[in-house]
Design an enzyme around this catalytic site. Structure first.
Site, short mmCIF file in Angstrom:
data_model
loop_
_atom_site.label_atom_id
_atom_site.label_comp_id
_atom_site.label_asym_id
_atom_site.label_seq_id
_atom_site.Cartn_x
_atom_site.Cartn_y
_atom_site.Cartn_z
N THR A 14 -45.08 32.66 45.87
CA THR A 14 -45.23 31.56 44.90
C THR A 14 -44.19 31.61 43.78
OG1 THR A 14 -46.82 32.95 43.76
CG2 THR A 14 -47.71 31.28 45.26
N GLY A 15 -43.36 32.66 43.72
CA GLY A 15 -42.43 32.85 42.59
C GLY A 15 -41.12 32.11 42.76
N ALA A 16 -40.23 32.28 41.75
CA ALA A 16 -38.92 31.62 41.78
C ALA A 16 -38.14 32.05 43.03
CB ALA A 16 -38.12 31.96 40.51
N SER A 43 -53.08 33.34 43.00
CA SER A 43 -52.55 32.21 43.78
C SER A 43 -53.25 32.02 45.12
CB SER A 43 -51.07 32.41 44.07
OG SER A 43 -50.36 32.50 42.88
N CYS A 131 -29.07 40.54 41.62
CA CYS A 131 -28.24 39.34 41.82
C CYS A 131 -26.83 39.49 41.23
CB CYS A 131 -28.92 38.13 41.21
SG CYS A 131 -29.75 38.46 39.65
N GLN A 158 -25.76 35.39 32.57
CA GLN A 158 -26.87 35.26 33.53
C GLN A 158 -27.86 34.16 33.16
OE1 GLN A 158 -26.75 40.04 34.17
NE2 GLN A 158 -28.54 39.06 35.05
N GLY A 162 -33.07 34.01 36.47
CA GLY A 162 -33.02 35.41 36.91
C GLY A 162 -34.22 36.19 36.41
N LYS A 222 -28.02 49.19 36.56
CA LYS A 222 -28.19 48.78 37.96
C LYS A 222 -26.84 48.36 38.55
CE LYS A 222 -32.86 46.82 37.55
NZ LYS A 222 -33.60 45.56 37.36
N HIS A 255 -25.47 32.46 38.01
CA HIS A 255 -24.87 33.49 37.15
C HIS A 255 -23.34 33.37 37.20
CE1 HIS A 255 -28.76 35.17 36.75
NE2 HIS A 255 -28.60 36.35 37.32
N ASN A 330 -27.96 32.55 41.61
CA ASN A 330 -28.64 33.86 41.51
C ASN A 330 -29.91 33.92 42.35
OD1 ASN A 330 -29.25 31.91 39.26
ND2 ASN A 330 -30.96 33.33 38.94
P1 NAP Z 1 -41.83 35.22 39.49
O1 NAP Z 1 -41.33 33.82 39.52
O2 NAP Z 1 -42.54 35.72 38.29
O3 NAP Z 1 -42.76 35.48 40.80
C1 NAP Z 1 -43.48 36.68 41.01
C2 NAP Z 1 -44.16 36.64 42.37
O4 NAP Z 1 -44.80 37.91 42.61
C3 NAP Z 1 -45.26 35.59 42.43
O5 NAP Z 1 -45.33 35.08 43.75
C4 NAP Z 1 -46.51 36.41 42.13
O6 NAP Z 1 -47.69 35.84 42.62
C5 NAP Z 1 -46.19 37.67 42.91
N1 NAP Z 1 -47.03 38.79 42.50
C6 NAP Z 1 -47.25 39.25 41.25
N2 NAP Z 1 -48.14 40.26 41.28
C7 NAP Z 1 -48.51 40.42 42.56
C8 NAP Z 1 -49.42 41.29 43.23
N3 NAP Z 1 -50.13 42.20 42.58
N4 NAP Z 1 -49.54 41.19 44.58
C9 NAP Z 1 -48.82 40.26 45.26
N5 NAP Z 1 -47.96 39.41 44.68
C10 NAP Z 1 -47.79 39.49 43.34
O7 NAP Z 1 -40.64 36.24 39.70
P2 NAP Z 1 -39.31 36.06 40.61
O8 NAP Z 1 -38.20 35.60 39.77
O9 NAP Z 1 -39.65 35.32 41.84
O10 NAP Z 1 -39.00 37.57 40.93
C11 NAP Z 1 -39.90 38.37 41.65
C12 NAP Z 1 -39.28 39.73 41.88
O11 NAP Z 1 -38.13 39.56 42.70
C13 NAP Z 1 -38.73 40.39 40.59
O12 NAP Z 1 -39.75 41.12 39.93
C14 NAP Z 1 -37.66 41.26 41.14
O13 NAP Z 1 -38.19 42.47 41.59
C15 NAP Z 1 -37.13 40.45 42.31
N6 NAP Z 1 -35.94 39.71 41.90
C16 NAP Z 1 -34.81 40.13 42.36
C17 NAP Z 1 -33.67 39.49 42.02
C18 NAP Z 1 -32.41 40.02 42.50
O14 NAP Z 1 -31.53 40.08 41.70
N7 NAP Z 1 -32.31 40.38 43.76
C19 NAP Z 1 -33.65 38.39 41.21
C20 NAP Z 1 -34.85 37.94 40.73
C21 NAP Z 1 -36.00 38.62 41.09
P3 NAP Z 1 -48.69 34.97 41.69
O15 NAP Z 1 -48.17 33.56 41.77
O16 NAP Z 1 -50.01 35.12 42.37
O17 NAP Z 1 -48.65 35.55 40.33
O1 3JN Z 2 -32.40 39.00 35.06
C1 3JN Z 2 -31.75 38.66 36.06
O2 3JN Z 2 -30.91 37.75 36.02
C2 3JN Z 2 -31.96 39.37 37.33
C3 3JN Z 2 -33.28 40.05 37.34
C4 3JN Z 2 -33.68 40.79 38.32
C5 3JN Z 2 -34.96 41.48 38.24
C6 3JN Z 2 -36.00 40.96 37.45
C7 3JN Z 2 -37.19 41.65 37.35
C8 3JN Z 2 -37.38 42.84 38.00
C9 3JN Z 2 -35.14 42.67 38.93
C10 3JN Z 2 -34.07 43.18 39.84
O3 3JN Z 2 -33.89 42.57 40.89
O4 3JN Z 2 -33.39 44.15 39.54
C11 3JN Z 2 -36.35 43.35 38.80
C12 3JN Z 2 -36.59 44.65 39.46
O5 3JN Z 2 -37.06 44.64 40.59
O6 3JN Z 2 -36.33 45.69 38.84
#
Ligand code: NAP
Ligand code: 3JN
Length: 363
Positions: A14-16, A43, A131, A158, A162, A222, A255, A330
């Site tokens: 459900t997230g971004a 969700s 990212c 950024q 993100g 990172k 980004h 990103n």
């Molecule tokens: P977000 O929009 O806040 O979405 C978070 C997602 O995680 C939602 O689907 C949420 O579900 C789910 N979640 C939270 N707690 C949970 C649990 N206990 N069990 C199962 N699902 C759970 O965040 P986002 O931007 O999508 O980012 C999510 C994660 O992706 C980040 O924390 C990071 O680790 C990673 N990320 C990586 C990059 C990258 O650079 N590769 C970039 C952005 C994010 P609900 O809707 O139910 O709350």
């Molecule tokens: O802030 C951004 O533009 C990228 C963010 C990435 C991010 C956000 C929350 C948790 C990460 C990541 O991918 O490194 C995490 C995490 O998993 O540590």
């Protein structure tokens, strides 16, 4: 031989990032037999569409992964810590977007254009980089292959998305409030849950993630160690020096990065040679024509899978040294597309299986 089809789960659907994982999977070459959408209890019951069909989001539990072949995870570090080993135990291969497993020596950290071969060593979990790292290494790798690489200094610009869907929504609300002459409310950035928050609208925040004792932010840390692991095979490699500053800017998606880099001496690197290498590189689009004011911009990169590079030019005072400007979506190459691309490569290399002793590596 019939083509293999896959049971896939999206964790954090459900997230971004999760919603873009669904979109990227819809457009993917992967043959999806069954798709399961997992999130938190908040969700459960929500409906999301995949290929025109309504799917119901389920609360993630360890048993959610029974019968699943591939997990695409974007629920954050704590969720991946808890559930990735459970999924591997049940025979699923996990491609994880969080930072939790990235520095683990048993986990390949992969950008297919750069180090696809590392997939062959996987033990059930494959990590997707941050990212900011991903788009930078896509642009640097063709240069490293042609001329070597000894030093990188990056500044990031950024986008709000993100930091998640909620940060993006807060940026929009702050912009509307400011335009209406009202007070901007800030509850999320620079770091969710921290003591202090600042508005991003009409502002710049030189802090992404928490500060380390050495004065760098964790985002900067990172980028340094992930770049070394992906491009040089060792998170502490001394073959290249990497440093940088990460800044949040009031842009919704995409980004930008200014990258200063030094090539190996006596390799004949020129700006024209670097542009030539970039123009043929997988996943790169060169947009570099100052006379036509052509250079990459986040607004044009949104929704695209590629990494866009421009402003390639020599440093005016240091030999073998150059600058460039790198932009990518990103949420796509920085997260969802790189994850789905890894899953596609795993399938085409027949690597969607968990080695027998894998589970013990994550206890
Ligand atoms: P977000 O929009 O806040 O979405 C978070 C997602 O995680 C939602 O689907 C949420 O579900 C789910 N979640 C939270 N707690 C949970 C649990 N206990 N069990 C199962 N699902 C759970 O965040 P986002 O931007 O999508 O980012 C999510 C994660 O992706 C980040 O924390 C990071 O680790 C990673 N990320 C990586 C990059 C990258 O650079 N590769 C970039 C952005 C994010 P609900 O809707 O139910 O709350
Ligand atoms: O802030 C951004 O533009 C990228 C963010 C990435 C991010 C956000 C929350 C948790 C990460 C990541 O991918 O490194 C995490 C995490 O998993 O540590």
């Amino acid at each position: 031989m019939t083509e293999r089809t896959y049971n896939i789960a999206i964790l954090g659907a459900t997230g971004a990032v999760g919603t873009r994982l669904i979109e990227q999977l819809e457009q993917s070459t992967l043959q999806v037999n069954h798709l399961k959408l997992l999130a938190s209890a908040r969700s459960a019951g929500k409906k999301l569409q995949f290929k025109g069909q309504d799917l119901t989001v389920e609360e993630a539990t360890a048993d959610s992964f029974n019968g699943v072949d591939i997990v695409l995870a974007s629920g954050g570090g704590a969720v991946s810590h808890q559930f990735a080993p459970e999924a591997v135990k049940r025979g699923a291969v996990v491609v994880d977007n969080s930072s939790y497993w990235r520095m683990n020596d048993n986990v390949p950290l992969v950008v297919p254009e750069v180090n696809e071969d590392a997939l062959k060593e996987h033990n059930g979990i494959i990590a997707n980089p941050n990212c900011s790292t991903t788009q930078m290494v896509v642009a640097l790798e063709p240069i490293r292959r042609a001329y070597g690489l000894t030093r990188v200094i990056v500044s990031t610009y950024q986008a709000a998305s993100g930091a998640g869907q909620s940060s993006w929504e807060e940026l929009v609300a702050q912009t509307e409030a400011h335009n209406a002459g009202e007070k901007m409310i800030a509850n999320i950035l620079p770091v969710k849950g921290a003591d202090k928050h600042y508005p991003l609208a009409y502002n710049l925040l030189p802090q992404i993630d928490v500060f380390e004792d050495d004065g760098y932010t964790h985002e900067e840390w990172k980028m340094i160690h992930e770049t070394k692991k992906i491009m040089f095979g060792d998170k502490n490699s001394k073959s290249v020096k990497v440093t940088g500053t990460a800044v949040r800017v009031p842009v919704p998606v995409g980004h930008g990065e200014t990258v200063y880099f030094e090539t190996e001496p006596n390799t004949g690197a020129t700006a024209a040679g670097i542009q030539e290498a970039l123009s043929h590189a997988e996943g790169v689009v060169l947009e570099d024509n100052p006379k036509e004011q052509l250079y990459p911009q986040p607004i044009n990169a949104e929704g695209k899978r590629e990494t866009f590079v421009g402003r390639v030019r020599p440093d005016l005072e240091n030999d073998d040294s150059f600058h460039m400007w790198v932009v990518s979506d990103n949420l796509l190459k920085g997260a969802a597309w790189n994850t789905v691309q890894i899953a596609e490569r795993l399938a085409s290399l027949d690597l969607v299986h968990v080695p027998a002793d894998a589970v013990n590596k994550f206890e």
